[in-house]
Enzyme design. Structure first.
Site, PDB file in Angstrom:
ATOM      1  N   LYS A  54     -38.189 -32.900  -6.403  1.00  0.00           N
ATOM      2  CA  LYS A  54     -36.867 -32.623  -5.820  1.00  0.00           C
ATOM      3  C   LYS A  54     -35.840 -33.606  -6.370  1.00  0.00           C
ATOM      4  O   LYS A  54     -34.726 -33.227  -6.741  1.00  0.00           O
ATOM      5  CB  LYS A  54     -36.954 -32.718  -4.281  1.00  0.00           C
ATOM      6  CG  LYS A  54     -37.716 -31.572  -3.668  1.00  0.00           C
ATOM      7  CD  LYS A  54     -38.074 -31.780  -2.197  1.00  0.00           C
ATOM      8  CE  LYS A  54     -38.989 -30.635  -1.753  1.00  0.00           C
ATOM      9  NZ  LYS A  54     -39.521 -30.774  -0.388  1.00  0.00           N
ATOM     10  N   GLN A  98     -39.788 -34.682   4.585  1.00  0.00           N
ATOM     11  CA  GLN A  98     -40.938 -34.082   3.911  1.00  0.00           C
ATOM     12  C   GLN A  98     -42.111 -33.952   4.893  1.00  0.00           C
ATOM     13  O   GLN A  98     -42.497 -34.925   5.537  1.00  0.00           O
ATOM     14  CB  GLN A  98     -41.332 -34.951   2.701  1.00  0.00           C
ATOM     15  CG  GLN A  98     -42.419 -34.354   1.839  1.00  0.00           C
ATOM     16  CD  GLN A  98     -41.972 -33.065   1.132  1.00  0.00           C
ATOM     17  OE1 GLN A  98     -40.871 -32.964   0.624  1.00  0.00           O
ATOM     18  NE2 GLN A  98     -42.847 -32.068   1.118  1.00  0.00           N
ATOM     19  N   ASP A 123     -33.453 -27.512   4.846  1.00  0.00           N
ATOM     20  CA  ASP A 123     -34.704 -26.757   4.948  1.00  0.00           C
ATOM     21  C   ASP A 123     -34.513 -25.500   5.792  1.00  0.00           C
ATOM     22  O   ASP A 123     -35.375 -24.624   5.800  1.00  0.00           O
ATOM     23  CB  ASP A 123     -35.808 -27.630   5.576  1.00  0.00           C
ATOM     24  CG  ASP A 123     -36.756 -28.203   4.530  1.00  0.00           C
ATOM     25  OD1 ASP A 123     -36.824 -27.644   3.412  1.00  0.00           O
ATOM     26  OD2 ASP A 123     -37.428 -29.208   4.827  1.00  0.00           O
TER      27      ASP A 123
END
Ligand code: NAD
Length: 287
Positions: A54, A98, A123
Site C-alpha cells: 500500500k 490493518q 476501507d
C-alpha cells in the site's frame, strides 16, 4: 470455448492511472496532497507485506503515505487515541487499520474501526458508510468489491442476473448493493443455502467469495457466464488458488478472473481511488 481471462494487472493499471490524474488535479487546483495513514499493530508477516504494498503504491501515485507501526502490546486505548489524532490531522485524508489485530485486542476490532471518522474511512467498514452504500448516497465502499465493479465497468460487462457466493461484510454484502445499483437482479448465497448449484447456474455474473479452494466447479456455472473469483486460498506454502476450479471453469465461462493475478491486484488500486474520494469528500469537491 475458452473464456477471456480478466487479468487484474491490466485493470489495476487503469484504476491507478485514473487515481494519479485525480491526485495531480487535487495538487494543482486545490493545493492539497491526499494523505493515507496505515496503522499496523504487531508483526504479522502477511500484514507487513500488504502494508508495504500500500505504501509503495501511494508513493507511485504521489499520495502522502504514513505507516504507523505500533507494538503488539498496544492497548485498545493506545489505538483509539492514535485514531483520534489522525482524525484531527489536516494532512491525513484516509485512515486504515490493518487487520487482523493481535489476539489480545482482536475482540475490540469493531470499536477501534468505528472510531475512524467516516469521511476518512477508506476501507469503507464504518456503519455510516455501510448505510450510505445501502441507501445509494456517495460513500466510501470496501476496496475489493468496489474494484470488482470497476473491472466489470472497464471490461464493458453488463450481466443483469448476478449470484454472489458469500455474505461477508467485506465482500459479499457490499457486492450485493453495488451490483443492485447497477440494475442487476442479485441472489446472495451462503453456507446455509440449499441446492447451491441450482442457484449459481442462473448467474450471468457469478462472484465467488467464500474462501473454499476450487469449490465452484464447471457444472455450477452457466454457459457463457462471467466468473469473478475473489477467493484467495493457500493450498501449499507457495501455491494460491481461488474459490473456482479455474481449469474447468475456463471452458464454460465467457470471461474469468485468475487467482493469483486477478481480483487481488484490484484491491490496492481501489484503495488509492478511495483515498482520492475521501480527500474530495472532505474538500466538498464533487466525486
Ligand atoms: P468470510 O469467511 O468472512 O466469508 C465467507 C462466506 O462464504 C460466508 O458468508 C459463508 O457463509 C460463505 N460460505 C462458506 N462456505 C460456503 C459454502 N460451502 N457454500 C456457500 N457459501 C459458503 O470470507 P471473506 O472475508 O468474504 O473472504 C472470502 C474469500 O475472499 C477468502 O478466500 C478471502 O481470502 C478472499 N478475499 C480476497 C480479497 C482480495 O483482495 N482479493 C479481499 C477479501 C477477501
Amino acid at each position: 470455448m475458452s473464456a477471456k481471462i480478466l487479468y487484474g494487472k491490466e485493470f489495476a493499471a487503469k484504476i491507478k492511472e485514473s487515481a494519479r490524474l485525480e491526485v495531480d488535479d487535487l495538487k494543482n487546483n486545490f493545493g492539497v496532497t491526499p494523505g493515507l495513514a496505515v496503522i499496523i499493530v504487531g508483526e504479522n508477516p502477511a500484514s507487513q507485506v500488504y502494508v508495504r504494498n500500500k505504501h509503495k503504491t501511494c508513493e507511485e501515485l504521489g499520495i502522502k503515505s504514513e505507516v504507523i507501526a505500533m507494538p503488539a502490546t498496544s492497548t485498545k486505548e493506545d489505538l483509539l487515541s492514535k485514531i483520534d489524532e489522525l482524525n484531527a490531522a489536516d494532512d491525513i485524508h484516509g485512515i486504515l487499520v490493518q487487520l487482523p489485530l493481535p489476539d489480545a485486542i482482536k475482540a475490540h476490532s469493531e470499536e477501534i474501526l468505528n472510531r475512524i471518522d467516516p469521511l476518512k474511512d477508506v476501507d469503507g467498514f464504518h456503519p455510516v458508510n455501510v448505510g450510505k452504500l445501502v441507501t445509494g448516497s456517495p460513500a466510501l465502499v470496501p476496496c475489493t468489491p468496489a474494484g470488482c465493479l470497476e473491472m466489470l465497468d472497464l471490461a464493458d460487462i453488463d450481466g443483469k442476473r448476478a449470484v454472489i457466493i458469500g455474505r461477508s461484510n467485506i465482500v459479499g454484502k457490499p457486492m450485493l448493493h453495488l451490483l443492485m445499483a447497477r440494475h442487476a437482479t442479485v441472489t446472495v448465497c451462503h453456507s446455509h443455502t440449499k441446492n447451491l448449484a441450482d442457484v449459481t447456474r442462473e448467474a450471468e455474473i457469478l462472484v465467488a467469495a467464500m474462501g473454499k479452494p476450487k469449490f465452484v466447479t464447471a457444472d455450477m456455472i452457466r454457459q457463457g457466464a462471467v466468473v469473478v473469483d475473489v477467493g484467495i486460498n493457500r493450498i501449499e506454502p507457495k501455491k494460491l488458488v481461488g474459490d473456482v476450479d479455474f481449469d474447468a471453469a475456463v471452458e464454460v465461462a465467457s470471461a474469468i478472473t485468475p487467482v493469483p493475478g486477478g481480483v487481488g491486484l484490484l484491491t490496492v488500486a481501489m484503495l488509492m481511488k478511495n483515498v482520492v474520494k475521501a480527500t474530495k469528500l472532505q474538500l466538498k469537491v464533487k466525486t
